[in-house]
Enzyme design. Structure first.
Site, short mmCIF file in Angstrom:
data_model
loop_
_atom_site.label_atom_id
_atom_site.label_comp_id
_atom_site.label_asym_id
_atom_site.label_seq_id
_atom_site.Cartn_x
_atom_site.Cartn_y
_atom_site.Cartn_z
N GLU A 229 -32.70 -18.69 -65.97
CA GLU A 229 -32.08 -19.60 -65.00
C GLU A 229 -32.07 -21.03 -65.53
OE1 GLU A 229 -33.12 -17.84 -60.63
OE2 GLU A 229 -34.79 -18.02 -62.02
N TYR A 230 -33.18 -21.40 -66.18
CA TYR A 230 -33.26 -22.74 -66.76
C TYR A 230 -32.15 -22.92 -67.79
CZ TYR A 230 -35.12 -26.88 -69.09
OH TYR A 230 -35.27 -28.14 -69.62
N ASP A 231 -32.02 -21.92 -68.67
CA ASP A 231 -30.98 -22.00 -69.72
C ASP A 231 -29.59 -22.14 -69.12
OD1 ASP A 231 -32.92 -21.81 -71.59
OD2 ASP A 231 -32.62 -19.66 -72.00
N GLU B 178 -64.74 -38.99 -69.03
CA GLU B 178 -63.61 -38.10 -69.28
C GLU B 178 -63.62 -37.67 -70.75
OE1 GLU B 178 -60.80 -41.30 -68.32
OE2 GLU B 178 -60.05 -41.14 -70.38
N LYS C 235 -62.81 -37.28 -74.63
CA LYS C 235 -62.13 -38.01 -75.69
C LYS C 235 -61.25 -36.99 -76.40
CE LYS C 235 -62.71 -41.55 -79.10
NZ LYS C 235 -61.93 -41.18 -80.25
N ARG D 190 -50.45 -46.49 -82.47
CA ARG D 190 -51.42 -47.57 -82.36
C ARG D 190 -51.31 -48.52 -83.55
NH1 ARG D 190 -56.76 -48.17 -84.04
NH2 ARG D 190 -57.94 -49.61 -82.73
N CYS E 53 -54.66 -17.87 -109.67
CA CYS E 53 -53.93 -16.76 -110.27
C CYS E 53 -52.68 -17.38 -110.88
CB CYS E 53 -53.53 -15.72 -109.22
SG CYS E 53 -52.28 -14.59 -109.83
N CYS F 283 -47.01 -12.79 -108.98
CA CYS F 283 -47.99 -12.48 -107.92
C CYS F 283 -47.32 -12.50 -106.54
CB CYS F 283 -49.13 -13.49 -107.95
SG CYS F 283 -50.36 -13.19 -106.68
S1 IVH Z 1 -59.63 -45.27 -73.67
C1 IVH Z 1 -60.07 -49.74 -74.75
N1 IVH Z 1 -59.81 -42.71 -73.32
O1 IVH Z 1 -59.74 -42.98 -78.89
C2 IVH Z 1 -60.31 -48.29 -74.72
N2 IVH Z 1 -59.29 -43.51 -75.49
O2 IVH Z 1 -59.99 -45.70 -78.07
C3 IVH Z 1 -59.03 -47.60 -74.64
N3 IVH Z 1 -58.90 -41.72 -77.10
O3 IVH Z 1 -57.27 -43.99 -80.58
C4 IVH Z 1 -59.13 -46.20 -75.00
N4 IVH Z 1 -59.26 -40.05 -75.73
O4 IVH Z 1 -56.36 -43.22 -78.23
C5 IVH Z 1 -59.58 -43.69 -74.20
N5 IVH Z 1 -59.98 -40.46 -72.85
C6 IVH Z 1 -59.74 -41.44 -73.70
C7 IVH Z 1 -59.42 -41.17 -75.06
C8 IVH Z 1 -59.20 -42.25 -75.91
C9 IVH Z 1 -58.95 -40.38 -76.98
C10 IVH Z 1 -58.59 -42.42 -78.37
C11 IVH Z 1 -57.69 -43.59 -78.24
C12 IVH Z 1 -58.00 -44.42 -79.46
C13 IVH Z 1 -59.41 -44.10 -79.70
C14 IVH Z 1 -60.24 -45.29 -79.37
#
Ligand code: IVH
Length: 739
Positions: A40-42, A137, A139, A160, A464, A469
């Site tokens: 359907e999406y398609d 949270e 990383k 970045r 190798c 081969c």
């Molecule tokens: S907060 C000023 N939250 O880690 C702090 N960074 O920050 C802002 N990263 O390359 C960053 N998970 O992209 C934040 N839950 C998270 C993250 C996170 C990964 C990365 C971020 C940056 C590096 C340092």
């Protein structure tokens, strides 16, 4: 659309379709709760595409059909971030020894997460309060990106970079379906909104993609992060679109024409916009709650669909953030606690050897299955012989393993030896009995040094080197058909890859034996969506391969075989010194050259001096060339070529330049010959007579050829000679010229 439909109706219909598609994108890619079937999406997608084709003026450049833009770009533009993208300070676990020492000194044993305790104390001190509300949270182990929306549309996306300026990667980011190109106007987003977050490759999709790449003979990626970074650097968005990238937002950047007053408000806004936010998320107001959350996240993080290597702790209140301030590179109000990689002990049950697409032989640890960082690990790479010996790893030992980048398992060290210091060291050569486990071809040892000055170490790897081969067929094929080699590129790399994939080719030489009908029926598409190569293309391929078999000179053939150390110029020099592959295989020049030690000069060697051998061909080239042609595998290649009637000839044969110059009075001095057709003696012998008389023999006809010596047959060369008006002579005429 009927004629009476007004243009505004059509425009409205198109906008409605686009919005509907974006809505379903979100349900599928962000919420993982699709409401309609793929079919359907398609259908909706096709309907919009058709309308856009019919009414291109009404087509929205941010339409879901336009996520993958047109042509590849030449490079990335740079952009200055409206607010710097800062780094974040890391916190680590402290060692048992440090804990012991602190306990001795203070009478109190600190937790492993002592650096978190110190960080939280700094927050309390800086703000002068006992409770500091923070969030915890994951990383995310991805690539940081800034998405800038203006007037509800994605204006640009940037990496970045150095924190101040980054690369504009908008066309690549547009291919990521979980990132909206147009924001829902109902959601109440500010006029300018910068969403920061991570682009990553979900674990499962990464593993699948790597497997597919490996099968196709393409290089695999070490971990999802590398793969993501590599993908975002591609200049062709069409390639990026094929890779499974995803996005999660974790921060707010620039805001104009509106307000996002708190973390909670930001998260609510992300929900309304359908942008995935970083979860799970904890709120904590005391140190103990922070530690609990960090530990809880460690339990949960392996079930997430992306790699995580830490917990980010952030002060919630904006005013508190400003009061705590920043160092030159990172905020004082945030930190990332890095989880040490989970390590487990298990038994090394066996060592097997894998043959990579470049022929590299990699020893692999076969392990008693063990659960590490969320998945069962059964195998781990042991990299090379040096790695095994440095760590003194042997079958039966108990080893400690962990996952690099949280996904690829590796052996860190031996915990308990089965046979305590037996003194026996692992030798790849003995282990394999000198033969490739896939093709029994010869294996070659290479040494490289790595590390910084004074601390260099030698790494011994094995390859190798067999041209035939099967494990290497895809990469060998690529070189074989390349322009610098046999230039059968007419068949194209896609065709070459499909031939391998469909099992029609086990070694490059098989290319010469595939029947034309089989080629015509080659499916270049998928099983569901077949696309045949067709008769015309098949006929063209047969023609190109025959031309390559008959006309490509020796130098190109040598290069095509991808012999270690033998590049393009070495190939040409080998072809100057020899008439054909047999001569190379039995070469006395190379045998002598091989015996030279470092520091020996070719010019000082009595046997070699007259050949004036170029620097491209030295002892290493001589050795690897002879090793290859004298091995069973190399002999097989020669036999196979003979069976195929392929006998490439040198087109620059002039072994002793000094002698050639002095041969002015010889009867054929300065004359160039090409030999074709069947003659009374093998071509080698006739060529030898010509060179003895001061002439030169080459493999293909050009306007520099003086004579074509033709026997019975020899059609294509005869035709070419006639075209170029090169005189054609028979054997008798040659004899009389020789005098
Ligand atoms: S907060 C000023 N939250 O880690 C702090 N960074 O920050 C802002 N990263 O390359 C960053 N998970 O992209 C934040 N839950 C998270 C993250 C996170 C990964 C990365 C971020 C940056 C590096 C340092």
């Amino acid at each position: 659309m009927s004629d009476s439909t007004s243009s505004s109706d059509i425009q409205a219909e198109m906008a409605k379709l686009a919005a509907e598609l974006e809505h379903h994108n979100r349900l599928y890619y962000v919420d993982a709760e699709p409401e309609i079937s793929d079919k359907e999406y398609d259908e909706l997608f096709r309907k919009l595409e058709e309308l856009e084709a019919e009414y291109p003026l009404f087509a929205d450049p941010d339409s879901p059909t336009k996520r993958v833009g047109g042509e590849p770009i030449e490079g990335f533009e740079q952009i200055r971030h409206p607010l710097p993208m800062l780094s974040i300070d890391d916190l680590f676990e402290i060692s048992e020894e440090d804990r012991d020492a602190i306990e001795k000194k203070t009478g109190e044993r600190p937790p492993k997460e002592k650096e978190i305790v110190d960080f939280y104390k700094r927050l309390q001190k800086g703000l002068g309060t006992e409770t500091v509300p923070v969030t915890i949270e994951p990383k995310i182990d991805g690539v940081a990106v800034s998405l800038v929306y203006r007037g509800g549309r994605l204006e640009y996306a940037a990496t970045r970079g150095d924190g101040n300026t980054g690369d504009v990667i908008t066309s690549n980011v547009r291919t990521i379906k979980s990132i909206p190109l147009i924001l829902d106007p109902e959601a109440g987003a500010p006029e300018v909104l910068e969403v920061r977050g991570e682009i990553f490759m979900p674990n499962e999709a990464f593993v699948k993609m790597n497997e597919e790449r490996d099968e196709a003979g393409l290089p695999t990626f070490a971990n999802p992060r590398n793969s993501t970074a590599g993908t975002l650097k591609l200049l062709d968005p069409r390639e990026v679109a094929k890779r499974p990238l995803d996005f999660i937002a974790h921060g707010l950047g620039l805001v104009e024409g509106g307000e996002v007053g708190s973390v909670t408000a930001f998260h609510d806004l992300l929900d309304r916009l359908g942008i995935r936010k970083n979860e799970p998320l904890w709120r904590a107001e005391t140190l103990n709650d922070v530690l609990d959350a960090v530990r809880e996240l460690d339990e949960k993080r392996h079930a997430l669909d992306y790699g995580t290597d830490g917990a980010v702790i952030k002060v919630i209140d904006r005013a508190d953030q400003e009061r705590l301030g920043y160092t030159s590179r990172a905020p004082r109000w945030a930190a990332a606690f890095k989880y040490p990689p989970e390590q487990k002990e298990t038994t090394l049950e066996d060592i097997t050897v894998q043959v990579g697409r470049t022929g590299k032989l990699t020893p692999v640890a076969e392990l008693a299955p063990v659960l590490v960082s969320g998945t069962t690990v059964r195998r781990a790479t042991l990299h090379n012989e040096s790695f095994i010996n440095e760590r003194d790893v042997a079958i039966g030992d108990t080893v400690l393993i962990q996952k690099a980048g949280e996904i690829i398992p590796e052996v860190i060290r031996v915990v308990k030896k089965k046979v305590p210091d037996s003194g026996v060291r692992f030798s790849m050569h003995d282990y394999l009995d000198g033969a490739c486990p896939v093709c029994s071809g010869p294996i070659e040892q290479r040494e490289t040094t790595s590390g910084s000055k004074g601390e260099e170490r030698t790494i011994i790897t094995h390859f190798c080197v067999n041209f035939e081969c099967p494990a290497q067929v895809a990469s060998r094929m690529r070189q074989f058909v390349s322009r610098k080699a046999l230039d059968i590129e007419g068949i194209g790399s896609i065709v070459a890859e499909k031939l391998v994939e469909r099992g029609l080719i086990k070694t490059p030489l098989d290319l010469f034996e595939i029947p034309e009908e089989r080629l015509a029926n080659l499916n270049l598409g998928t099983d569901e969506n077949p696309r045949m190569l067709g008769e015309k293309n098949a006929a063209k391929i047969v023609q190109t391969r025959e031309r390559a078999a008959k006309e490509k000179p020796l130098a190109k053939w040598i290069f095509a075989m991808g012999i270690t150390q033998v590049g393009e110029s070495a190939s040409r020099e080998l072809s100057r010194l020899h008439r054909n592959l047999r001569e190379i295989a039995e070469s006395e020049i190379l045998a002598e050259l091989r015996t030279l030690k470092t520091g020996d000069r070719k010019e000082d060697n009595e046997k070699l001096a007259p050949y004036e051998i170029a620097s491209e061909v030295g002892p290493a080239v001589a050795k690897s060339t002879l090793d290859f042609f004298q091995s069973e595998a190399g002999q097989h290649v020669l036999e196979r070529l003979a069976e195929l009637g392929i006998d490439p000839q040198s087109d620059n044969y002039a072994p002793k330049p000094a002698e050639a110059a002095a041969s002015g009075d010889k009867p054929l001095a300065g004359k160039t010959f090409v030999i074709t057709g069947s003659l009374s003696a093998p071509r080698d012998e006739i060529a030898a007579k010509i060179t003895a008389a001061g002439g030169k023999v080459t493999g293909s006809i050009s306007k520099n050829t003086d004579y074509l010596v033709a026997g019975e047959g020899g059609g294509s060369k005869r035709d070419k000679a006639e075209k170029l008006e090169v005189p054609i002579i028979n054997e008798e005429e040659l004899e009389s010229m020789l005098g």
